[in-house]
Enzyme design. Structure first.
Site, mmCIF file in Angstrom:
data_model
loop_
_atom_site.group_PDB
_atom_site.id
_atom_site.type_symbol
_atom_site.label_atom_id
_atom_site.label_comp_id
_atom_site.label_asym_id
_atom_site.label_seq_id
_atom_site.Cartn_x
_atom_site.Cartn_y
_atom_site.Cartn_z
ATOM 1 N N THR A 1 14.063 -17.013 38.212
ATOM 2 C CA THR A 1 13.415 -16.459 39.402
ATOM 3 C C THR A 1 14.482 -16.083 40.426
ATOM 4 O O THR A 1 15.525 -16.734 40.505
ATOM 5 C CB THR A 1 12.478 -17.542 39.984
ATOM 6 O OG1 THR A 1 11.395 -17.695 39.077
ATOM 7 C CG2 THR A 1 11.970 -17.196 41.367
ATOM 8 N N ASP B 1 4.596 -21.175 41.861
ATOM 9 C CA ASP B 1 4.855 -21.412 43.278
ATOM 10 C C ASP B 1 5.351 -20.167 44.018
ATOM 11 O O ASP B 1 5.156 -20.033 45.225
ATOM 12 C CB ASP B 1 5.929 -22.491 43.425
ATOM 13 C CG ASP B 1 7.214 -22.076 42.703
ATOM 14 O OD1 ASP B 1 7.134 -21.735 41.502
ATOM 15 O OD2 ASP B 1 8.285 -22.063 43.340
ATOM 16 N N GLY C 1 12.334 -23.001 40.287
ATOM 17 C CA GLY C 1 12.206 -24.201 39.467
ATOM 18 C C GLY C 1 10.801 -24.328 38.916
ATOM 19 O O GLY C 1 10.048 -23.350 38.873
ATOM 20 N N GLY D 1 7.357 -24.508 38.824
ATOM 21 C CA GLY D 1 6.412 -24.151 39.872
ATOM 22 C C GLY D 1 5.246 -25.092 40.056
ATOM 23 O O GLY D 1 4.775 -25.302 41.186
HETATM 24 N N1 ASP Z 1 9.195 -21.113 40.082
HETATM 25 C C1 ASP Z 1 8.922 -20.165 39.023
HETATM 26 C C2 ASP Z 1 7.538 -20.428 38.504
HETATM 27 O O1 ASP Z 1 7.199 -21.556 38.251
HETATM 28 C C3 ASP Z 1 9.896 -20.220 37.912
HETATM 29 C C4 ASP Z 1 11.352 -20.211 38.324
HETATM 30 O O2 ASP Z 1 11.683 -20.503 39.447
HETATM 31 O O3 ASP Z 1 12.184 -19.887 37.504
HETATM 32 O O4 ASP Z 1 6.825 -19.477 38.304
#
Ligand code: ASP
Length: 304
Positions: free
Chosen positions: A169, A200, A221, A223
């Site tokens: 992300t 998230d 991270g 989510g």
């Molecule tokens: N936070 C993102 C999600 O859960 C994934 C990521 O941060 O890589 O959709």
């Protein structure tokens, strides 16, 4: 006020062979955006611009290069927030768009709605003239191969609480000459996610938050757990209570780990223009303009 810019390209166990591409990507986002801020661009324009660069870079899980969901499709989530007014725009589970962050911005500026998902978000993007790309335009060979590898793997868990999922992300936080703060986050979510799953990233307070009076933050991270502790808002709340950005970022990650066993990372700028970042995954790709060295500083591990 000092101008500031920090970006991230995901927090997880980034494989050694992908480290250089991550470092190059986050560095390019800062270097290409910084001159705009110097010329007086708003923090909002800067975070949108930086995230667009990262969305176009196939290294990251956003725009081009996003993960495939469990039925082999790409669904994207993004949000942007303006620290002057607490206005935000957010879209989720959209397809065929290279720059969801710009659709989120347009939605924010339309002032009628704050968040649109799925077919409604898609129709809004279409009405506003955003180019709808064929699915192949966002798909990379790397992600197709990864999908083929995990699609029938009964041991693959899209919600593993004990190990960081791959996650690239992207996000950006900026302060402009007027002392205004803004934050933006854009993602393809998690690999093999359920269709329609929203993480998230497009949730205000979880994936991003910006409030001129205290600070702005963008997160990455796992989510499902980041949402539980509204990580971005938790960090800016600590800034509001007087912690500097670095302490606030560390506090946020500590809360994520202790309360919900979450894994992730955060970048932030406080109202005084101080940077902060923290993560409890093995690595996080991030870069910021260092006002002392007058160079972009990029890192992937705390010791680099
Ligand atoms: N936070 C993102 C999600 O859960 C994934 C990521 O941060 O890589 O959709």
């Amino acid at each position: 006020m000092p101008i500031r810019l920090i970006v991230h390209g995901g927090a997880w166990d980034i494989p050694a062979e992908q480290e250089d591409a991550h470092l190059r990507g986050v560095t390019a986002a800062v270097q290409n955006t910084w001159p705009m801020l110097q010329k007086g661009a708003s923090a909002l324009d800067a975070v949108e611009h930086a995230v667009r660069i990262l969305e176009a870079d196939p290294t990251f899980d956003s725009g081009r290069g996003a993960f495939l969901n469990s039925i082999g499709e790409i669904e994207l989530d993004a949000m942007i927030m303006d620290g002057r007014s607490l206005d935000f725009g957010s879209i989720a589970a959209v397809q065929n768009l290279l720059h969801p962050v710009s659709v989120a911005r347009r939605l924010m500026e339309s002032r009628e709605f704050r968040m649109l998902v799925g077919s409604g978000a898609q129709a809004f993007a279409e009405r506003e003239g955003f180019t709808q790309l064929p699915p192949e335009a966002l798909l990379t060979e790397r992600e197709l191969a990864y999908f083929e590898q995990i699609k029938h793997d009964s041991n693959f868990r899209s919600h593993d609480p004990f190990g960081p999922l791959p996650g690239d992300t992207v996000g950006a936080v900026a302060m402009d000459q007027g002392g205004n703060l803004a934050a933006a986050t854009s993602t393809g979510g998690t690999p093999r996610k359920w269709p329609g799953r929203v993480g998230d990233s497009p949730i205000p307070g979880a994936g991003a938050y910006a409030d001129n009076s205290c600070g702005a933050a963008s997160t990455t991270g796992w989510g499902e757990n980041i949402m539980k502790v509204l990580l971005a808002k938790t960090v800016t709340d600590w800034e509001e209570r007087g912690q500097n950005a670095q302490k606030a970022a560390q506090k946020g990650i500590q809360i994520l780990a202790e309360k919900v066993k979450g894994l992730g990372g955060v970048i932030t700028i406080d109202a005084q223009g101080q940077y902060g970042w923290a993560y409890n995954t093995p690595k996080m790709a991030y870069a910021y303009w260092n006002p002392e060295t007058k160079h972009t500083h990029a890192a992937i591990k705390l010791d680099t």
